[in-house]
Design an enzyme around this catalytic site. Structure first.
Site, PDB file in Angstrom:
ATOM      1  N   HIS A 218     -22.301 124.741   9.038  1.00 36.88           N
ATOM      2  CA  HIS A 218     -23.230 123.651   9.316  1.00 36.88           C
ATOM      3  C   HIS A 218     -23.304 122.691   8.128  1.00 36.88           C
ATOM      4  O   HIS A 218     -23.302 121.470   8.304  1.00 36.88           O
ATOM      5  CB  HIS A 218     -24.610 124.226   9.622  1.00 36.88           C
ATOM      6  CG  HIS A 218     -24.633 125.143  10.804  1.00 36.88           C
ATOM      7  ND1 HIS A 218     -25.372 124.872  11.935  1.00 36.88           N
ATOM      8  CD2 HIS A 218     -24.006 126.320  11.044  1.00 36.88           C
ATOM      9  CE1 HIS A 218     -25.210 125.844  12.818  1.00 36.88           C
ATOM     10  NE2 HIS A 218     -24.385 126.741  12.294  1.00 36.88           N
TER      11      HIS A 218
ATOM     12  N   ASP B  23     -29.663 119.227  11.912  1.00 32.63           N
ATOM     13  CA  ASP B  23     -29.085 120.322  12.682  1.00 32.63           C
ATOM     14  C   ASP B  23     -30.085 120.718  13.768  1.00 32.63           C
ATOM     15  O   ASP B  23     -31.296 120.709  13.546  1.00 32.63           O
ATOM     16  CB  ASP B  23     -28.831 121.510  11.749  1.00 32.63           C
ATOM     17  CG  ASP B  23     -27.910 122.540  12.356  1.00 32.63           C
ATOM     18  OD1 ASP B  23     -28.341 123.239  13.304  1.00 32.63           O
ATOM     19  OD2 ASP B  23     -26.761 122.666  11.908  1.00 32.63           O
TER      20      ASP B  23
END
Length: 496
Positions: free
Chosen positions: A49, A154
């Site tokens: 991520h 995210d």
């Protein structure tokens, strides 16, 4: 990394009748005099991520828009250290905000157990929710300095950034860190049958989707559920994919959600650079120099990412399978990342190879026991295949470089990514079916998969399709390409 089946969209308004018309006009006038826009990036503190959003940060700075990358001190450092495919000098264009996480219980990973998911990340992810206050302060500060603040977070950091709803000149966009194919399949499974019949034709629905069973622990699912339930304030979803790869599924997602909300879907990937130069220098990684000495497309690259640990038994089977295949290989052999790769690395047991193995394979195999420059490896002309866990980072990198995949998924969205590569795009072969995920993969199976991918006619056809897809992906980010145009559209949207 982990996803709940249902996604809720509760758009909230915050009217404030106490503000007079004159005061509102004054505020608007002040905003017009400020610089147009700043972007704040908020990643989940896990390598896959962190990396995707750091590459996205570089893309946005190329439009001369200031980018603020906000995360923990440790994980910002990790992201910068592991950046590959770009000149490290480019990091100076990004404003990094290093915040401290509170103390949290962080046991070493279960390195000798092939767990269904990296359980040790749970404590870290829970601790990351404490970033809400410092990031909220950052957003309010930037809102006073810019005409508009755009938050790209995210989807598993939704709780942390939810105060963006309280800032009148701020917008949020949710980054979807998985494939559009996987996102669509999760979304499709969550809606009632009667709604499905009204929305899409049955022919549009992908077949052979792996079960959710074994993809995540109960604790990880609970964390993901809490994050997803916070969503509903975002203006759009951003995907690290290209319509050249997944145009069908981006369109289906847009179709699926168009009746519920005005969320826009932006497929602006790949985020990473796609034109990697094979420069000769003393600072190049040793494995690249080794690849220089091998024939074109002769090497299979073997790597399972930053969140997977094999048992000693599975390592031995993999080692023997690679040796018996008689195919040249570059194997990155390392355990899963601990929560703090700087402080806890010494606590992680090193992976062990069979005695005398490295001497036996030294003429056609290289083993790297630390971090390796994956983009450069995949872009190298000697690399002809990739045995991978099918994390979305690795999938995008291999597709953009035109490298076919031996798919060996471990957890999270990886089983569905493996289906995308092997059955939908037909640029890969499964090492192990998800239904047999609890079994040790024998050396004979590994040997056969490697040979199929690297030396058979079937493998040559996969390589041909992968090379054609790679050309399409690289073309999509070139001037006038579909991803390039969509990037321009996104930048215009957040700047207007």
């Amino acid at each position: 990394m982990y996803y709940k089946l249902e996604i809720y969209h509760h758009f909230q308004k915050h009217p404030n009748p106490q503000i007079s018309l004159a005061k509102m006009e004054s505020q608007n006038s002040n905003l017009k005099q400020l610089p147009p826009v700043a972007v704040v990036i908020v990643p989940l503190p896990a390598q896959g991520h962190l990396n995707q959003l750091l590459h996205l940060s570089h893309l946005i700075t190329s439009y001369d828009i200031p980018v603020h990358y906000a995360g923990s001190t440790t994980h910002n450092r990790q992201a910068k250290l592991r950046l590959h495919g770009r000149d490290t000098q480019s990091l100076t264009k990004i404003h990094f905000h290093d915040f401290q996480l509170p103390p949290y219980h962080s046991p070493p990973p279960s390195v000798d157990i092939s767990a269904p998911s990296p359980e040790h990340f749970t404590a870290l992810f829970e601790a990351s929710t404490h970033l809400r206050e410092p990031i909220s302060q950052l957003l309010h500060q930037l809102a006073q300095k810019f005409n508009r603040v755009v938050v790209i977070h995210d989807n598993l950091m939704a709780y942390v950034v939810q105060d963006v709803k309280l800032i009148s000149n701020a917008k949020a966009f949710t980054f979807i860190p998985i494939s559009a194919f996987s996102m669509f399949s999760y979304s499709w499974e969550s809606i009632p049958e009667e709604v499905k019949l009204l929305q899409l034709d049955s022919e549009e629905i992908p077949d052979n989707i792996p079960t959710h069973e074994g993809c995540a622990t109960k604790e990880m699912l609970e964390f993901a559920t809490k994050q997803i339930e916070c969503l509903g304030f975002e203006s759009g979803w951003i995907y690290n994919t290209s319509r050249a790869i997944e145009g069908r599924y981006v369109t289906l997602l847009d179709k699926l959600y168009s009746s519920k909300s005005q969320i826009k879907h932006f497929a602006i990937g790949p985020f990473h650079p796609v034109n990697i130069e094979n420069k000769s220098s003393e600072n190049r990684h040793q494995c690249l120099k080794w690849l220089d000495e091998q024939e074109k497309c002769s090497v299979i690259y073997v790597s399972f990412g930053s969140s997977t640990s094999f048992t000693d038994e599975q390592i031995e089977e993999l080692a023997n399978g690679l040796e018996r295949s008689e195919v040249k290989f570059l194997w990155v052999l390392r355990r899963a990342d601990p929560n703090d790769v700087f402080e806890e690395a010494d606590r992680v047991k090193k992976a062990q190879l069979p005695k005398g193995y490295e001497d036996r394979v030294k003429d056609r195999g290289m083993i790297v026991k630390d971090w390796a420059p994956q983009l450069e490896i995949l872009a190298h002309p000697s690399t002809g295949g990739f045995m991978s866990h099918c994390g979305w980072n690795s999938c995008m990198e291999s597709m953009s470089m035109g490298v076919p995949v031996a798919a060996w998924p471990m957890h999270s969205d990886q089983p569905r990514n493996a289906v995308l590569l092997s059955e939908v795009l037909r640029i890969g072969i499964l090492v192990r079916d998800w239904a047999h995920r609890g079994e040790v993969v024998k050396s004979s199976t590994i040997e056969n998969v490697v040979k199929t991918l690297m030396v058979t006619e079937e493998g040559k056809e996969m390589k041909k399709r992968a090379a054609e897809l790679g050309e399409s992906v690289r073309g999509s980010v070139a001037e006038g390409g579909v991803s390039c145009l969509e990037r321009d559209s996104f930048i215009a949207y957040i700047s207007g």
